[in-house]
Design a protein around this motif. Structure first.
Motif, PDB file in Angstrom:
ATOM      1  N   ARG A 100       3.900 -14.107  20.070  1.00 54.72           N
ATOM      2  CA  ARG A 100       4.315 -12.708  20.113  1.00 54.72           C
ATOM      3  C   ARG A 100       5.653 -12.509  19.408  1.00 54.72           C
ATOM      4  N   ASN A 101       5.996 -13.462  18.566  1.00 53.25           N
ATOM      5  CA  ASN A 101       7.200 -13.378  17.763  1.00 53.25           C
ATOM      6  C   ASN A 101       6.979 -14.312  16.575  1.00 53.25           C
ATOM      7  N   GLU A 112      16.781 -14.776  25.294  1.00 50.14           N
ATOM      8  CA  GLU A 112      15.915 -14.179  26.317  1.00 50.14           C
ATOM      9  C   GLU A 112      16.492 -14.296  27.724  1.00 50.14           C
ATOM     10  N   LEU A 134      14.121 -10.434  19.763  1.00 49.87           N
ATOM     11  CA  LEU A 134      13.006 -10.187  20.668  1.00 49.87           C
ATOM     12  C   LEU A 134      11.811  -9.649  19.883  1.00 49.87           C
ATOM     13  N   SER A 159       8.899  -7.917  20.924  1.00 50.53           N
ATOM     14  CA  SER A 159       8.037  -6.822  21.369  1.00 50.53           C
ATOM     15  C   SER A 159       8.859  -5.781  22.104  1.00 50.53           C
ATOM     16  N   GLU A 211       8.103  -4.612  24.896  1.00 51.07           N
ATOM     17  CA  GLU A 211       8.094  -5.008  26.299  1.00 51.07           C
ATOM     18  C   GLU A 211       9.259  -5.936  26.624  1.00 51.07           C
ATOM     19  N   SER A 212       9.555  -6.872  25.726  1.00 49.40           N
ATOM     20  CA  SER A 212      10.666  -7.784  25.973  1.00 49.40           C
ATOM     21  C   SER A 212      11.999  -7.045  25.929  1.00 49.40           C
ATOM     22  N   ALA A 241      12.429  -5.268  29.197  1.00 51.80           N
ATOM     23  CA  ALA A 241      12.916  -6.147  30.264  1.00 51.80           C
ATOM     24  C   ALA A 241      14.420  -6.362  30.150  1.00 51.80           C
TER      25      ALA A 241
END
Length: 359
Positions: free
Chosen positions: A101-102, A230, A252, A254, A256-257, A260
């Motif tokens: 996802r990265n 992260e 990051l 996404s 979503e990250s 967070a």
């Protein structure tokens, strides 16, 4: 309107950045030791005859991203509806998420998304900023993002140069306090500094000590203060104790990250990268999150192609004026000569789509 082709091309150009000898050999730039500036252009063609351009991050990795684009992702785009940006990007992300996802896959998807927005604006006959809520300013202030020099004399010389060119905001990539003091001495006191230390510190205590050491130097933010990027509780702890603004988000992969990170109260400034995060669609999602959390949105964009141009449109439409990051490197062959800042500002184009054509 169906997609008929997705291709990439790498453009490479020599550059100078204020240290011709370089700490590691002739003209190797910054902590990445760049010899040239490489840009991955992403081209999306349609059966309506409209072509869009995007950009996938970046630098030494562009050839890897190029392979991911053409060998893995491009075949899955053929025949898809270019108008359904949200639906297509969601399907592509789910299809290829098991590759990560990265990284290169997400960078390639980012380039496609930017190109699809370019197509959408061209099809509407409007500049991109019109699709983002409308232009609020005709030009956007830029901040000079200096590469790392590691030498106080070079830092002072180059800070003086960017001030002479009209910049009134400066970012350093220095971790040495002597270099940072040299920058502060070379710039007028009202010119804020931003400090990108690239996750230099291993502990919260080290990062807090650094932040406290630069208090009183008119530092707007310390960027990515601690490793790993992260570790949102650690970043939040640095923010609580350091006494300076904290920025992060470029690493990051996404929305979503980033959500967070915002939920953890880790930052004063969020820095999504349009060529890394998932394109303009992801950038807009983060823009909405930042507004809900009361956090400033100042995108990461040390690149020179359609990603820089798309970021310019985002900032032109932003409710609150924030500066455009511009890498302090003079390219022999700029991707878009019109985007080279003039008197510390970049003019916002009004032609359909991204507004500037590639040649």
């Amino acid at each position: 309107m169906r997609i008929t082709a997705v291709t990439g091309q790498v453009r490479s150009t020599p550059f100078t950045y204020g240290n011709p000898a370089g700490p590691h050999g002739a003209n190797r730039g910054g902590n990445l030791h760049l010899r040239d500036i490489d840009t991955l252009l992403v081209k999306v063609e349609t059966d309506a005859g409209i072509t869009g351009w995007g950009e996938g991050f970046g630098f030494n990795l562009v050839r890897t991203t190029h392979r991911a684009l053409e060998e893995l992702i491009a075949p899955a785009c053929l025949g898809e509806d270019a108008r359904d940006i949200a639906g297509l990007m969601r399907r592509l992300q789910r299809r290829f998420h098991n590759f990560g996802r990265n990284g290169a896959v997400t960078f390639a998807l980012s380039g496609i998304d930017i190109a699809l927005w370019d197509i959408a604006a061209k099809a509407a006959g409007k500049p991109l900023h019109a699709l983002l809520g409308g232009k609020r300013r005709d030009r956007v202030p830029a901040y000079a993002s200096l590469l790392r020099y590691g030498d106080p004399a070079l830092v002072g010389r180059n800070v003086a140069e960017v001030v002479a060119r009209g910049y009134r905001r400066i970012k350093l990539h220095e971790v040495d306090l002597g270099c940072i003091r040299a920058a502060r001495d070379a710039a007028p006191p009202e010119v804020p500094l931003m400090l990108d230390i690239n996750c230099h510190h291993d502990t919260v205590e080290q990062a807090v000590e650094f932040c406290r050491a630069v208090r009183g130097m008119n530092v707007r933010w310390v960027e990515e203060p601690v490793w790993p990027p992260e570790d949102f509780p650690a970043i939040a702890a640095v923010r609580a104790a350091g006494g300076v603004g904290i920025a992060a988000g470029e690493c990051l992969g996404s929305p979503e990250s980033i959500g967070a990170m915002l939920a953890a109260g880790a930052v004063d400034v969020v820095q999504p990268s349009v060529t890394k995060l998932g394109g303009l669609s992801a950038m807009l999602a983060v823009r909405d999150m930042a507004a809900r959390h009361g956090v400033a949105l100042v995108p990461h964009c040390p690149y020179f192609g359609p990603g820089l141009l798309a970021t310019l449109h985002v900032l032109a439409a932003a409710e609150v004026e924030e500066p455009l990051e511009y890498y302090f490197a003079d390219l022999a062959r700029p991707v878009y000569p019109a985007l080279v800042p003039l008197d510390g500002h970049v003019a916002v184009p009004d032609a359909p789509g991204l507004g500037l054509e590639l040649h």
